[in-house]
Design a protein around this motif. Structure first.
Motif: not given
Length: 697
Positions: A167-186
């Motif tokens: 549902a949210e792939r290829d979107f600009r995500p929304k965040f409640a707080v400033t996130p850290e760097s993404y560390t998932g699969p590339v």
């Protein structure tokens, strides 16, 4: 600290006039904006790296996995994966660097080199003979678990966002707080830059990415991009191939002229990081109606001879022969003291802004508007050397830098003579004597290529440095040393060292002044003109950009910015011939790349500027000051420099139906909204459509 808009002046280089903006970002031993207080203590200074210690790697040829089809329908087939590994990029007495690179995983020949490297091995193709490649994402560890990115990933951009699920792939995500760097699969997706006539399923569309077939991908992650399944189905019907998890099969018809093209990653919102990590390589098309064999020696009216040989399939490695045709990929990088790649993990490296970031403001916490490494590497080594004989060489040059414009300067090599015979679209209309026409200098924006004949015949024996006069900051035109400060002469102002030795035999190649090039077929007359805008969105909370943008210029002369997810606005019909006008409203020059086609540069025209601000006056007004393309732009191109305060016009023929993209090839810009989809022809049945958040696919 000088701000981005404080200092605007007009300069000229090789007759090209543009605005130059001096920004605070500088590159030297500290790799930081002027006055930045925080400097990473483990950053490796370029003065610590001994130069000219490693011999230049001449990339070997990528081995084929075999062929498919038969007779006139035979297709060269490759299986190529992207992996993580260590490579000696710094001199031998320094640590190795963890990088990514492409490499063959299967070879039909027992002598085929199954080597992953950065840059990767060269794909040799024949004009008109298709190449099919299975591109495999092998960014996994020895247990088959995914590897996180080796660089900081800003998840606040409009990017692939696999963690958002379908549902949210290829979107600009929304965040409640400033996130850290993404560390998932590339996510990855390969693009052959300069491929002409390719179907859209094989172009490397940014939303057709895919994750590795790893064992531990969370169940709620999207494993492929929005367009992956549509293209997999289309490729299956078109080529009778099946895409497997963690891979895609692309086919390249090689319909363009013989040329130096190249391949690199193109995942949405991650191109700057994935390419910086290493995966890129040359893809050279030879032969055909505009290949080397149809160049004539005007003295004899017989076939001319160009410098060679180049590496060939199944050559031993290391090679047992001398190459006189050499591809050279020039890139900029920075390193930590442990040898690892350095790339900023905070916006403050660009302009000292320390937050707050998204969601409190409009500033992304990690993305930097441009990046300039404090070292230059050529073919995967910092400041290498190349031994050359007193004879002619063919050098295929690529500016593979992130944001850096290069000005190759051969002037410090006494007696050298440099001719350009080709650019991105293949051979020029005629060879251009850069020694006489441009003081042995050549401007190259990111992604541009130059096919050069460099004559060392009259160069004395000894060691000489090829220099770079481009700036260590965003480029906007001007004369080196007058309108902008040139690169640090001790570091980024040096590219590689030529070690000139006596010739070992007679040079049989044709002197370039006697080369009669094949005719370039004229494009049909254009019937429509599109006015396109290059823009920059300044932050609402500080004096710096928050995004780069593309858009359109209305009939009343006003620009409107558009984002990646908006409906396609550039939709030429199949067979349409158009003029595209790039109106540059920003302070920087932009290398504009249009996928799928090769185009002619028509001209450039200055826009009327506001006398007080120095910015483009609105509504847009043309000044009437028009200049023709540079001599080395006379031919077909796929990337063109659009200068500030100007409109740059190209002439293009759109022949293949499908969904493609156009974008700035400053990859930091491309990754933050300076890329737009365009479509040739009608909507395809079943193709993904522009979506609203939460709609899913």
């Amino acid at each position: 600290m000088i701000t981005r808009r404080d200092f605007i002046k007009v300069g000229a280089i090789s007759g090209a006039v543009g605005l130059l903006v001096a920004v605070g970002y500088t590159v030297g031993e500290k790799l930081k904006p002027s006055g930045l207080k925080f400097v990473p203590v483990d950053l490796l200074g370029p003065e610590q790296i001994n130069k000219f210690k490693a011999a230049l790697l001449i990339p070997p040829v990528m081995p084929k996995a075999g062929t498919v089809g038969s007779g006139s329908s035979e297709i060269d087939y490759y299986e190529i994966s992207m992996r993580q590994f260590e490579q000696q990029i710094l001199p031998d007495n320094m640590p190795k660097t963890t990088v990514w690179g492409y490499g063959a995983v299967k070879s039909a020949s027992p002598n085929g080199l199954l080597l992953h490297n950065a840059p990767s091995l060269t794909i040799e193709a024949a004009s008109g003979r298709p190449v099919r490649i299975k591109w495999i994402n092998e960014l996994v560890d020895e247990k088959g678990n995914y590897l996180p990115h080796i660089l900081p990933v800003d998840p606040t951009l409009h990017w692939a966002n696999p963690g958002g699920g379908e549902a949210e792939r290829d979107f600009r995500p929304k965040f409640a707080v400033t996130p850290e760097s993404y560390t998932g699969p590339v996510p990855i997706i390969a693009h052959v830059h300069g491929a002409i006539g390719v179907e859209d399923d094989s172009d490397g569309y940014a939303e057709a990415w895919y994750l590795p077939a790893a064992a531990n991908i969370p169940s709620d992650f999207a494993k492929v991009g929005t367009w992956y399944d549509f293209f997999a189905d289309k490729a299956g019907k078109g080529y009778d191939v099946q895409w497997e998890p963690g891979s895609a099969v692309f086919q390249y018809p090689n319909l363009g002229r013989a040329a130096t093209i190249w391949y690199h990653d193109h995942a949405l919102g991650m191109t700057r990081l994935n390419v910086y990590a290493g995966p890129a390589g040359f893809f050279i098309i030879r032969g055909g109606a505009a290949g080397d064999d149809v160049i004539i020696d005007s003295r004899t009216d017989k076939k001319a001879v160009l410098p060679g040989p180049a590496p060939k399939d199944s050559d031993p490695f290391p090679p047992d022969k001398t190459y006189y045709e050499i591809p050279m990929a020039i890139q900029d990088r920075a390193f930590n003291a442990d040898g690892s790649l350095f790339y900023p993990n905070s916006r403050e490296y660009f302009d000292e802004y320390e937050g707050p970031y998204i969601p409190e403001t409009d500033v992304s916490p990690i993305w930097n508007p441009e990046f300039f490494g404090n070292t230059l590497i050529v073919n995967g080594n910092t400041w290498p050397f190349q031994t050359v004989e007193q004879r002619r060489y063919r050098l295929r040059m690529l500016n593979g830098c992130q944001s850096r414009f290069l000005i190759l300067d051969f002037a410090g090599i006494p007696g050298v003579e440099v001719w350009q015979i080709g650019n991105e679209g293949g051979l020029l209309v005629e060879a251009v004597n850069l020694t006489g026409a441009n003081e042995n200098r050549l401007l190259m924006s990111p992604a541009e290529r130059a096919d050069l004949i460099v004559d060392f015949t009259k160069v004395p024996l000894g060691n000489f440095v090829l220099r770079n006069l481009g700036p260590d900051e965003p480029y906007g035109g001007g004369i080196p040393g007058e309108d902008f400060e040139i690169a640090d002469p001790e570091t980024t102002g040096q590219i590689l060292e030529f070690r000139v030795v006596a010739a070992t035999g007679k040079d049989e190649s044709t002197p370039p002044q006697y080369l009669r090039m094949p005719v370039i077929q004229e494009l049909p007359t254009p019937t429509f003109t599109r006015r396109l805008a290059l823009m920059e969105e300044m932050s609402m909370v500080h004096d710096g950009p928050s995004e780069a943008k593309l858009g359109v210029v209305s009939d009343d002369g006003k620009p409107t910015a558009q984002e990646w997810m908006e409906e396609v606005s550039e939709n030429p019909a199949v067979g349409a011939v158009e003029v595209w006008e790039f109106y540059n409203f920003t302070a920087d020059a932009h290398p504009m790349h249009v996928h799928e086609i090769a185009f002619h540069v028509i001209n450039r025209e200055k826009l009327v500027l506001d006398e007080e601000s120095g910015e483009v006056k609105l509504p847009v007004q043309l000044s009437g000051e028009v200049r023709l393309p540079e001599l080395w732009e006379n031919g077909l191109k796929d990337t063109v420099i659009a200068y500030p305060g100007e409109v740059t016009r190209i002439h293009a023929h759109f022949e293949k139906a499908g969904q493609f993209v156009w974008h700035c090839h400053i990859v930091e810009h491309e990754d933050n909204e300076m890329m737009r989809p365009y479509r040739i022809g009608p909507l395809q049945p079943g193709q993904p459509l522009a979506r609203v958040r939460g709609q899913g696919m």
